[in-house]
Write a protein that holds these residues in place. Structure first.
Motif, mmCIF file in Angstrom:
data_model
loop_
_atom_site.group_PDB
_atom_site.id
_atom_site.type_symbol
_atom_site.label_atom_id
_atom_site.label_comp_id
_atom_site.label_asym_id
_atom_site.label_seq_id
_atom_site.Cartn_x
_atom_site.Cartn_y
_atom_site.Cartn_z
ATOM 1 N N SER A 1 6.212 11.389 1.040
ATOM 2 C CA SER A 1 6.599 12.487 1.629
ATOM 3 C C SER A 1 5.898 13.546 2.045
ATOM 4 C CB SER A 1 7.767 12.831 1.050
ATOM 5 O OG SER A 1 7.581 13.368 -0.271
ATOM 6 N N ASP A 2 4.471 13.536 1.301
ATOM 7 C CA ASP A 2 3.524 14.522 1.717
ATOM 8 C C ASP A 2 2.335 14.288 2.748
ATOM 9 O OD1 ASP A 2 2.718 12.482 0.118
ATOM 10 O OD2 ASP A 2 0.754 13.357 -0.260
ATOM 11 N N VAL A 3 3.034 12.994 3.607
ATOM 12 C CA VAL A 3 2.136 12.351 4.613
ATOM 13 C C VAL A 3 2.388 13.281 5.883
ATOM 14 C CG1 VAL A 3 1.520 10.516 5.913
ATOM 15 C CG2 VAL A 3 1.486 10.222 3.506
ATOM 16 N N ARG A 4 1.409 13.595 6.907
ATOM 17 C CA ARG A 4 1.989 14.270 8.027
ATOM 18 C C ARG A 4 1.312 13.749 8.997
ATOM 19 N NH1 ARG A 4 5.097 15.653 5.036
ATOM 20 N NH2 ARG A 4 5.861 17.737 4.405
ATOM 21 N N GLU A 5 0.594 12.593 9.197
ATOM 22 C CA GLU A 5 -0.031 12.262 10.672
ATOM 23 C C GLU A 5 -0.449 10.765 9.976
ATOM 24 O OE1 GLU A 5 -3.069 14.168 12.003
ATOM 25 O OE2 GLU A 5 -4.458 14.513 10.221
ATOM 26 N N LEU A 6 -0.272 9.957 11.233
ATOM 27 C CA LEU A 6 -0.689 8.427 10.852
ATOM 28 C C LEU A 6 -1.994 8.042 11.706
ATOM 29 C CD1 LEU A 6 2.545 6.630 10.649
ATOM 30 C CD2 LEU A 6 1.277 7.528 8.693
ATOM 31 N N SER B 1 15.079 16.624 5.249
ATOM 32 C CA SER B 1 13.438 16.577 5.757
ATOM 33 C C SER B 1 12.979 15.376 5.910
ATOM 34 C CB SER B 1 12.904 17.761 4.868
ATOM 35 O OG SER B 1 12.946 17.186 3.581
ATOM 36 N N LEU B 2 13.371 14.367 4.778
ATOM 37 C CA LEU B 2 12.753 13.059 4.667
ATOM 38 C C LEU B 2 13.172 12.203 6.027
ATOM 39 C CD1 LEU B 2 10.950 11.821 2.538
ATOM 40 C CD2 LEU B 2 12.985 10.901 1.673
ATOM 41 N N TRP B 3 14.361 12.317 6.325
ATOM 42 C CA TRP B 3 14.841 11.596 7.646
ATOM 43 C C TRP B 3 14.147 12.349 8.715
ATOM 44 C CZ3 TRP B 3 17.252 7.073 6.742
ATOM 45 C CH2 TRP B 3 17.955 6.986 5.700
ATOM 46 N N HIS B 4 13.852 13.418 8.816
ATOM 47 C CA HIS B 4 13.260 14.161 9.922
ATOM 48 C C HIS B 4 11.914 13.537 10.047
ATOM 49 C CE1 HIS B 4 16.574 16.324 11.611
ATOM 50 N NE2 HIS B 4 16.722 16.870 10.204
ATOM 51 N N LEU B 5 11.271 13.556 8.886
ATOM 52 C CA LEU B 5 9.750 13.124 8.795
ATOM 53 C C LEU B 5 9.478 11.893 9.179
ATOM 54 C CD1 LEU B 5 7.032 14.113 8.023
ATOM 55 C CD2 LEU B 5 7.430 13.630 5.727
ATOM 56 N N ALA B 6 10.409 10.877 8.965
ATOM 57 C CA ALA B 6 10.379 9.481 9.003
ATOM 58 C C ALA B 6 10.572 9.270 10.604
ATOM 59 C CB ALA B 6 11.389 8.594 8.328
ATOM 60 N N ALA B 7 11.356 10.063 11.204
ATOM 61 C CA ALA B 7 11.553 9.995 12.671
ATOM 62 C C ALA B 7 10.021 10.502 13.483
ATOM 63 C CB ALA B 7 12.702 10.674 13.125
ATOM 64 N N ALA B 8 9.664 11.396 12.860
ATOM 65 C CA ALA B 8 8.530 12.083 13.534
ATOM 66 C C ALA B 8 7.272 11.002 13.347
ATOM 67 C CB ALA B 8 8.032 13.228 12.902
ATOM 68 N N LEU B 9 7.246 10.391 12.032
ATOM 69 C CA LEU B 9 5.991 9.361 12.040
ATOM 70 C C LEU B 9 6.275 8.039 12.327
ATOM 71 C CD1 LEU B 9 4.978 10.464 8.550
ATOM 72 C CD2 LEU B 9 4.061 11.231 10.588
ATOM 73 N N GLY B 10 7.512 7.775 12.727
ATOM 74 C CA GLY B 10 7.999 6.217 13.017
ATOM 75 C C GLY B 10 8.041 5.177 11.955
ATOM 76 N N MET C 1 0.897 -1.259 -0.054
ATOM 77 C CA MET C 1 0.039 0.142 -0.057
ATOM 78 C C MET C 1 0.971 1.261 -0.040
ATOM 79 S SD MET C 1 -2.879 1.031 2.597
ATOM 80 C CE MET C 1 -1.920 1.510 4.030
ATOM 81 N N LEU C 2 0.455 2.078 -0.726
ATOM 82 C CA LEU C 2 1.195 3.531 -0.963
ATOM 83 C C LEU C 2 0.308 4.671 -0.265
ATOM 84 C CD1 LEU C 2 3.318 5.561 -1.874
ATOM 85 C CD2 LEU C 2 2.296 5.350 -4.093
ATOM 86 N N VAL C 3 0.601 5.476 0.558
ATOM 87 C CA VAL C 3 -0.140 6.367 1.119
ATOM 88 C C VAL C 3 0.327 7.882 0.630
ATOM 89 C CG1 VAL C 3 -1.072 7.418 2.991
ATOM 90 C CG2 VAL C 3 -0.375 4.998 3.385
ATOM 91 N N THR C 4 -0.149 8.384 -0.472
ATOM 92 C CA THR C 4 0.348 9.560 -0.919
ATOM 93 C C THR C 4 -0.946 10.240 -1.894
ATOM 94 O OG1 THR C 4 2.086 10.765 -2.205
ATOM 95 C CG2 THR C 4 1.324 8.419 -2.996
ATOM 96 N N ALA C 5 -0.730 11.692 -1.940
ATOM 97 C CA ALA C 5 -1.742 12.472 -2.668
ATOM 98 C C ALA C 5 -0.831 13.009 -3.923
ATOM 99 C CB ALA C 5 -2.313 13.542 -2.185
ATOM 100 N N SER C 6 0.448 12.476 -4.074
ATOM 101 C CA SER C 6 1.477 13.090 -5.155
ATOM 102 C C SER C 6 1.347 12.115 -6.345
ATOM 103 C CB SER C 6 2.816 13.014 -4.587
ATOM 104 O OG SER C 6 3.583 13.398 -5.541
ATOM 105 N N VAL C 7 0.980 12.782 -7.555
ATOM 106 C CA VAL C 7 0.804 12.022 -8.482
ATOM 107 C C VAL C 7 2.147 11.664 -9.163
ATOM 108 C CG1 VAL C 7 0.181 12.251 -11.059
ATOM 109 C CG2 VAL C 7 -1.130 13.365 -9.306
ATOM 110 N N VAL C 8 3.344 12.640 -8.973
ATOM 111 C CA VAL C 8 4.610 12.200 -9.430
ATOM 112 C C VAL C 8 5.274 11.094 -8.666
ATOM 113 C CG1 VAL C 8 6.885 12.991 -9.523
ATOM 114 C CG2 VAL C 8 5.151 14.503 -10.326
ATOM 115 N N LEU C 9 5.220 11.205 -7.464
ATOM 116 C CA LEU C 9 5.383 9.830 -6.517
ATOM 117 C C LEU C 9 4.637 8.627 -6.613
ATOM 118 C CD1 LEU C 9 7.442 9.367 -4.105
ATOM 119 C CD2 LEU C 9 5.727 9.906 -2.369
ATOM 120 N N ARG C 10 3.433 8.816 -6.976
ATOM 121 C CA ARG C 10 2.860 7.519 -7.075
ATOM 122 C C ARG C 10 3.343 6.939 -8.564
ATOM 123 N NH1 ARG C 10 -3.857 6.665 -7.685
ATOM 124 N NH2 ARG C 10 -3.639 4.872 -8.722
#
Length: 346
Positions: free
Chosen positions: A47-52, A71-80, A1-10
């Motif tokens: 990378s557009d996900v901000r909460e789980l 910023s991607l590493w910091h976001l990963a740390a914040a979201l787990g 499963m991919l969680v994103t609203a980004s067309v480019v990333l999808r």
């Protein structure tokens, strides 16, 4: 499963998933994906996900595009999230990860060791843990995770031992054969090791994708992988995130406990415990340290007079044969329990 609203990333992920021969469900946000989370063999967070939603069983991989940087590493740390894949560089690794997630095979445990403060003795503890596990018959790899630590091979007196070092693996991409990796690494004290070279020459950086690929192969080739993580921001935000568990070495001192508490905020959300270094009856006892930091104390590293000299002269393995050090290792292995499938006692 991919969680994103980004067309480019999808689009980028769809191409990788197709190469891995897997199917893909795409949801625009984590709330929509909550009902499918536990059934997915792998979860990718854009990378557009901000909460789980509340933490689910299946670990997640944070995926982003080249240029998003730290910023991607910091976001990963914040979201787990437990892995990070920067595309397109990590495309081969991600395809291999997805292939293995559908049919996971047996894998060893990756244990990270870090110091709660500078000079805590994390490298010494990591070496003794690797030596003790090897003495129990386990296939063990000691990984030097700190490019600025001087090279763990010095402490092992193994600078001349033939085998690959980190710079030799800088170009590694995608899936690495675990048997080939094991055959190419040097051995000391009954265990394999992967070190930064102890030379005056400045070694070039090893990309995060290569580091992750090496540790994934190590997990498949060894029963226990002990990673001397170090305290630098780079290893804490990369190598530490490939660890299943982490142990923090803390001297029995108030200043060390305060420093450890700050470092704790940088660690990934995995099970962690403390190793207290000091003599019984120290001014700051283990219970006070555990209460101050908020982690259980799982072992005490004996305060041996000859350790600094042994580190300088490469005799740490000799000290590791002492009964007190073996008892220290036993306390660590008790904590690892069934996660470390050691062989029969030698």
């Amino acid at each position: 499963m991919l969680v994103t609203a980004s067309v480019v990333l999808r689009t980028e992920v769809e191409r990788i998933v197709a190469a891995a021969g897997a199917g893909l469900r795409v949801v625009s946000d984590a709330v929509d994906g909550g009902r499918y989370w536990d059934a997915a063999s792998a979860v990718l967070l854009g990378s557009d996900v901000r909460e789980l939603p509340p933490r689910r069983r299946t670990p997640a991989v944070m995926v982003g595009l080249d240029g998003e940087g730290d910023s991607l590493w910091h976001l990963a740390a914040a979201l787990g999230a437990e892995r990070v894949a920067v595309l397109p560089d990590a495309a081969a690794w991600l395809a291999d990860h997805l292939s293995r997630s559908r049919s996971p095979g047996p894998g060893g445990l990756v244990l990270g060791i870090t110091g709660g403060c500078g000079g805590a003795g994390a490298t010494t503890a990591a070496i003794w843990i690797a030596q003790g596990a090897a003495g129990l018959g386990a296939r063990v790899l000691l990984v030097d995770g700190d490019p600025w630590g001087g090279g763990v091979e010095l402490a092992l007196a193994a600078e001349e031992t033939p085998g690959l070092r980190w710079p030799d693996l800088a170009e590694a991409r995608g899936s690495i054969d675990p048997l080939q990796l094991a055959d190419s690494l040097p051995v000391a004290g009954g265990f394999s090791f992967l070190s930064w070279p102890a030379t005056r020459e400045q070694a070039g950086p090893v990309p995060a994708a290569a580091t992750t690929g090496v540790l994934d192969a190590a997990r498949r080739g060894y029963e226990l992988v002990v990673v001397d993580v170090g305290r630098g921001a780079g290893p804490l935000h990369t190598t530490a995130w490939d660890c299943d568990r982490i142990m923090m070495v803390v001297p029995a001192q108030l200043k060390a406990a305060v420093a450890a508490l700050r470092l704790l905020q940088e660690l990934p959300p995995v099970e962690a415990a403390l190793l207290v270094r000091g003599r019984p009856g120290a001014a700051l006892d283990a219970s006070l340290i555990a209460e101050a930091i908020g982690l259980p104390v799982q072992g005490r590293i004996p305060e041996l007079r000859g350790v600094p000299a042994a580190m300088e002269t490469g005799r740490l393995l000799d000290l590791g044969k002492r009964r007190t050090i073996r008892q220290f290792g036993a306390s660590v292995f008790d904590w690892l329990g069934a996660d470390m499938h050691a062989g029969e006692t030698a």
